[in-house]
Design a protein around this motif. Structure first.
Motif, mmCIF file in Angstrom:
data_model
loop_
_atom_site.group_PDB
_atom_site.id
_atom_site.type_symbol
_atom_site.label_atom_id
_atom_site.label_comp_id
_atom_site.label_asym_id
_atom_site.label_seq_id
_atom_site.Cartn_x
_atom_site.Cartn_y
_atom_site.Cartn_z
ATOM 1 N N ALA A 33 4.756 -9.178 12.864
ATOM 2 C CA ALA A 33 4.613 -8.438 11.960
ATOM 3 C C ALA A 33 4.611 -7.093 12.635
ATOM 4 C CB ALA A 33 3.100 -8.431 11.246
ATOM 5 N N ASN A 34 3.988 -6.732 13.881
ATOM 6 C CA ASN A 34 4.243 -5.358 14.634
ATOM 7 C C ASN A 34 5.680 -4.803 14.643
ATOM 8 O OD1 ASN A 34 1.597 -6.331 17.286
ATOM 9 N ND2 ASN A 34 1.360 -5.452 15.147
ATOM 10 N N SER A 35 6.497 -5.572 15.039
ATOM 11 C CA SER A 35 7.977 -5.088 14.979
ATOM 12 C C SER A 35 8.414 -4.960 13.726
ATOM 13 C CB SER A 35 8.707 -6.420 15.647
ATOM 14 O OG SER A 35 10.016 -5.954 15.723
ATOM 15 N N GLY A 36 8.101 -5.714 12.483
ATOM 16 C CA GLY A 36 8.371 -5.606 11.306
ATOM 17 C C GLY A 36 7.885 -4.226 10.928
ATOM 18 N N ILE A 37 6.619 -3.821 11.056
ATOM 19 C CA ILE A 37 6.140 -2.649 10.636
ATOM 20 C C ILE A 37 7.022 -1.194 11.130
ATOM 21 C CG2 ILE A 37 4.230 -0.874 11.149
ATOM 22 C CD1 ILE A 37 2.294 -3.388 11.116
ATOM 23 N N ASN A 38 7.451 -1.369 12.278
ATOM 24 C CA ASN A 38 8.431 -0.370 12.795
ATOM 25 C C ASN A 38 9.851 -0.267 11.910
ATOM 26 O OD1 ASN A 38 7.308 1.063 15.598
ATOM 27 N ND2 ASN A 38 6.861 -1.065 15.638
ATOM 28 N N GLY A 39 10.279 -1.378 11.653
ATOM 29 C CA GLY A 39 11.494 -1.379 10.603
ATOM 30 C C GLY A 39 11.107 -0.722 9.324
ATOM 31 N N MET A 40 9.987 -1.212 8.899
ATOM 32 C CA MET A 40 9.769 -0.687 7.529
ATOM 33 C C MET A 40 9.213 0.854 7.596
ATOM 34 S SD MET A 40 6.200 -1.688 5.290
ATOM 35 C CE MET A 40 5.030 -0.763 6.436
ATOM 36 N N THR A 41 8.731 1.278 8.657
ATOM 37 C CA THR A 41 8.455 2.727 8.751
ATOM 38 C C THR A 41 9.599 3.439 8.577
ATOM 39 O OG1 THR A 41 6.405 2.287 9.994
ATOM 40 C CG2 THR A 41 7.430 4.268 10.417
ATOM 41 N N GLY A 84 9.547 8.574 10.584
ATOM 42 C CA GLY A 84 10.284 7.747 11.035
ATOM 43 C C GLY A 84 10.083 7.073 12.471
ATOM 44 N N GLN A 85 9.089 7.657 12.955
ATOM 45 C CA GLN A 85 8.740 7.558 14.664
ATOM 46 C C GLN A 85 7.827 6.601 14.854
ATOM 47 O OE1 GLN A 85 11.197 9.130 16.540
ATOM 48 N NE2 GLN A 85 11.654 9.901 14.782
ATOM 49 N N SER A 86 7.689 6.041 16.113
ATOM 50 C CA SER A 86 6.426 5.193 16.435
ATOM 51 C C SER A 86 5.937 5.780 17.707
ATOM 52 C CB SER A 86 7.221 3.855 16.861
ATOM 53 O OG SER A 86 6.095 3.093 17.344
ATOM 54 N N ALA A 141 0.790 -1.160 -0.095
ATOM 55 C CA ALA A 141 0.013 0.125 -0.019
ATOM 56 C C ALA A 141 0.884 1.346 -0.022
ATOM 57 C CB ALA A 141 -1.022 -0.094 1.088
ATOM 58 N N CYS A 142 2.202 1.334 0.743
ATOM 59 C CA CYS A 142 2.916 2.287 0.899
ATOM 60 C C CYS A 142 3.347 2.620 -0.666
ATOM 61 C CB CYS A 142 3.834 2.155 1.857
ATOM 62 S SG CYS A 142 3.623 1.997 3.372
ATOM 63 N N GLN A 143 3.929 1.266 -1.207
ATOM 64 C CA GLN A 143 4.739 1.393 -2.508
ATOM 65 C C GLN A 143 3.707 2.269 -3.447
ATOM 66 O OE1 GLN A 143 4.737 -2.053 -5.092
ATOM 67 N NE2 GLN A 143 6.948 -2.014 -4.760
ATOM 68 N N ALA A 144 2.259 1.674 -3.427
ATOM 69 C CA ALA A 144 1.507 2.216 -4.469
ATOM 70 C C ALA A 144 0.907 3.727 -4.274
ATOM 71 C CB ALA A 144 -0.044 1.386 -4.190
ATOM 72 N N VAL A 145 1.142 4.310 -3.345
ATOM 73 C CA VAL A 145 0.790 5.571 -3.145
ATOM 74 C C VAL A 145 1.971 6.576 -3.388
ATOM 75 C CG1 VAL A 145 -1.123 5.028 -1.353
ATOM 76 C CG2 VAL A 145 1.070 5.971 -0.576
ATOM 77 N N ILE A 146 3.119 6.276 -3.446
ATOM 78 C CA ILE A 146 4.508 6.922 -3.451
ATOM 79 C C ILE A 146 4.183 7.906 -4.561
ATOM 80 C CG2 ILE A 146 6.950 7.004 -3.771
ATOM 81 C CD1 ILE A 146 6.095 6.413 -0.822
ATOM 82 N N GLU A 193 14.026 6.911 3.123
ATOM 83 C CA GLU A 193 14.118 6.852 1.663
ATOM 84 C C GLU A 193 13.346 7.877 0.980
ATOM 85 O OE1 GLU A 193 13.292 3.763 -2.193
ATOM 86 O OE2 GLU A 193 13.126 3.237 0.074
ATOM 87 N N PHE A 194 12.256 8.191 1.609
ATOM 88 C CA PHE A 194 11.150 9.100 0.858
ATOM 89 C C PHE A 194 11.091 10.459 1.641
ATOM 90 C CE2 PHE A 194 9.740 4.821 -0.495
ATOM 91 C CZ PHE A 194 10.066 5.084 -1.942
ATOM 92 N N GLY A 195 11.805 10.805 2.611
ATOM 93 C CA GLY A 195 11.847 12.095 3.314
ATOM 94 C C GLY A 195 12.413 13.096 2.424
ATOM 95 N N PRO A 196 13.446 13.099 1.483
ATOM 96 C CA PRO A 196 13.665 13.970 0.664
ATOM 97 C C PRO A 196 12.816 14.488 -0.317
ATOM 98 C CG PRO A 196 15.430 12.493 0.800
ATOM 99 C CD PRO A 196 14.251 11.862 1.487
#
Length: 256
Positions: free
Chosen positions: A163-171, A243-245, A126-131, A177-180
């Motif tokens: 998966a919860n933990s993985g969400i944070n790494g992905m975030t 990049g925060q939780s 979903a993230c990839q699709a909206v970039i 990557e996309f902050g700029p």
């Protein structure tokens, strides 16, 4: 309980929510519509009655599509249709999840793959699709809903906490990557929110008393308690936060 915060920049914003017709997601849809945002959402079950309720309340209807978010091509198609309907998605809320209880020794490969497909894989795609749409719009905000379950080291649903933990790494990686390009990516970790599903399946007087005893604030969490935090992360009020939780749990876990 009423929502107090107003974020003027959310008016007319194009918002997409997974699982936006029930549980916490339904309150998020309502919350964004109160702000004047244009909301699209998906979920597996029929949400026509909920859309009727939102239309009666707000004078306009959210754009609802039925979708199994573990079906990535179908999810991408729904995102594309939503963007065509209301403009490029500039706020994505990855909310849908399945925290079905399971014991480690009973987990099959099929169950594991399906759990990760719902609770992590769908978030990434979903993230990839909206970039691209966020790029052309000059930026955007993504909020990935996780949970304090993995922070607590809870047992009873190891695939879900993984998966919860993985969400944070992905975030964190996507934020870097996309902050700029002015695309912000944050995670929100609720505590034990007493949705109807939680009450029906897992809440007992003993369990909730023990959990509230661990909280600093001695009240149970309702879905409404999560809404303002998501609105904040989606708005310009948090424009330099990525990049925060963020944790909203009544004070069970400690982050930082």
């Amino acid at each position: 309980m009423t929502q107090n915060a107003i974020f003027p920049d959310l008016k007319d914003k194009s918002v997409f929510i997974t699982g936006g017709g029930s549980g916490i997601g339904a309150f998020l849809t309502d919350g964004f519509m109160k702000q004047g945002a244009n909301v699209s959402f998906v979920q597996r079950s029929d949400a026509s009655a909920f859309c009727d309720e939102m239309e009666a309340k707000h004078g306009r209807r959210p754009f609802f599509q039925t979708c199994d978010i573990s079906d990535i091509p179908a999810l991408k198609q729904c995102l594309a249709k939503a963007a065509a309907h209301q403009g490029p998605i500039t706020a994505l809320i990855n909310n849908a999840a399945n925290d079905a209880r399971h014991a480690t020794q009973e987990v099959t490969e099929e169950f594991w793959d399906q759990s990760q497909a719902i609770n992590l894989k769908s978030y990434f795609f979903a993230c990839q699709a909206v970039i691209d749409g966020m790029r052309t719009s000059g930026g955007g905000a993504i909020v990935n809903m996780t949970s304090i379950s993995y922070m607590m080291g809870n047992t009873g649903y190891p695939s879900y906490t993984t998966a919860n933990s993985g969400i944070n790494g992905m975030t964190r990686s996507l934020a870097r990557e996309f902050g700029p390009e002015k695309i912000r990516v944050n995670a929100l970790a609720p505590g034990w929110v007493l949705t109807d599903k939680q009450k029906e399946q897992w809440v007992t007087p003993e369990a909730i008393a023990a959990h509230v005893d661990r909280q600093c604030l001695k009240e149970t969490l309702a879905p409404e308690d999560i809404v303002d935090a998501v609105l904040f992360l989606s708005s310009n009020a948090s424009r330099m936060m990525t990049g925060q939780s963020m944790v909203v749990d009544g004070g069970v876990v400690v982050s930082g």
